[in-house]
Design a protein around this motif. Structure first.
Motif, short mmCIF file in Angstrom:
data_model
loop_
_atom_site.label_atom_id
_atom_site.label_comp_id
_atom_site.label_asym_id
_atom_site.label_seq_id
_atom_site.Cartn_x
_atom_site.Cartn_y
_atom_site.Cartn_z
N ILE A 213 -6.17 -22.30 -29.15
CA ILE A 213 -5.30 -22.24 -30.32
C ILE A 213 -6.10 -21.57 -31.43
CG2 ILE A 213 -4.03 -23.57 -32.05
CD1 ILE A 213 -3.96 -25.87 -29.96
N TYR A 214 -5.52 -20.58 -32.03
CA TYR A 214 -6.16 -19.89 -33.14
C TYR A 214 -5.33 -20.17 -34.38
CZ TYR A 214 -8.48 -17.42 -29.37
OH TYR A 214 -9.20 -17.13 -28.25
N TRP A 215 -5.98 -20.70 -35.43
CA TRP A 215 -5.28 -21.06 -36.67
C TRP A 215 -5.98 -20.33 -37.81
CZ3 TRP A 215 -1.38 -24.90 -37.18
CH2 TRP A 215 -0.98 -25.14 -38.49
N PHE A 216 -5.25 -19.47 -38.49
CA PHE A 216 -5.80 -18.72 -39.62
C PHE A 216 -4.99 -19.04 -40.86
CE2 PHE A 216 -6.33 -16.12 -35.79
CZ PHE A 216 -7.70 -15.89 -35.80
N GLU A 217 -5.65 -19.09 -41.98
CA GLU A 217 -4.96 -19.21 -43.26
C GLU A 217 -5.00 -17.82 -43.89
OE1 GLU A 217 -3.35 -21.75 -44.79
OE2 GLU A 217 -3.67 -23.02 -43.02
N ASN A 218 -3.84 -17.29 -44.20
CA ASN A 218 -3.74 -15.94 -44.73
C ASN A 218 -3.03 -16.01 -46.08
OD1 ASN A 218 -3.55 -13.23 -45.18
ND2 ASN A 218 -2.23 -12.79 -43.45
N ASP B 52 -0.72 -18.91 -46.24
CA ASP B 52 0.24 -19.00 -45.14
C ASP B 52 -0.52 -19.12 -43.82
OD1 ASP B 52 2.48 -18.68 -46.79
OD2 ASP B 52 2.25 -16.51 -46.76
N ALA B 53 -0.15 -20.12 -43.04
CA ALA B 53 -0.81 -20.32 -41.75
C ALA B 53 -0.29 -19.32 -40.73
CB ALA B 53 -0.56 -21.74 -41.25
N GLU B 54 -1.22 -18.76 -39.97
CA GLU B 54 -0.88 -17.93 -38.82
C GLU B 54 -1.47 -18.62 -37.61
OE1 GLU B 54 -1.77 -13.79 -39.10
OE2 GLU B 54 -1.25 -13.73 -41.23
#
Length: 90
Positions: free
Chosen positions: A2-7, A10-12
């Motif tokens: 699982i890859y979780w990025f905050e952009n 906004d979460a991606e």
């Protein structure tokens, strides 16, 4: 994986292969796909990733010198095994 990025707040979130490493990109195709369903994104964050982050039984900590040390519960802290937690949840 699982890859979780905050952009920008906004979460991606992406699902991907467990073997997505540079050494594996020369001879095979690795795939990532976005997780768009809000309920699934919430479950991944609140159940799966939370269990992994809290794991103090099977986890290893990476130190700045590149060495790894097995995690252990601090005195008085409950043991959290992410695999057991997820098996019980499911």
């Amino acid at each position: 994986r699982i890859y979780w990025f905050e952009n920008g707040g906004d979460a991606e979130v992406y699902f991907g292969s467990a073997d997505l490493m540079e050494r594996n990109l020369d001879r095979r195709v690795e795939v990532l796909c976005p997780v768009l369903d809000p309920a699934l994104r919430r479950q991944l964050r609140e159940v799966v990733l939370d269990a992994m982050v809290r794991d103090n039984v099977r986890a290893w900590a990476l130190h700045t010198d590149g060495s790894y040390v097995r995690c252990a519960p601090a005195e008085g802290e409950p043991a959290v095994d992410a695999q057991r937690t997820l098996l019980e949840w499911y």
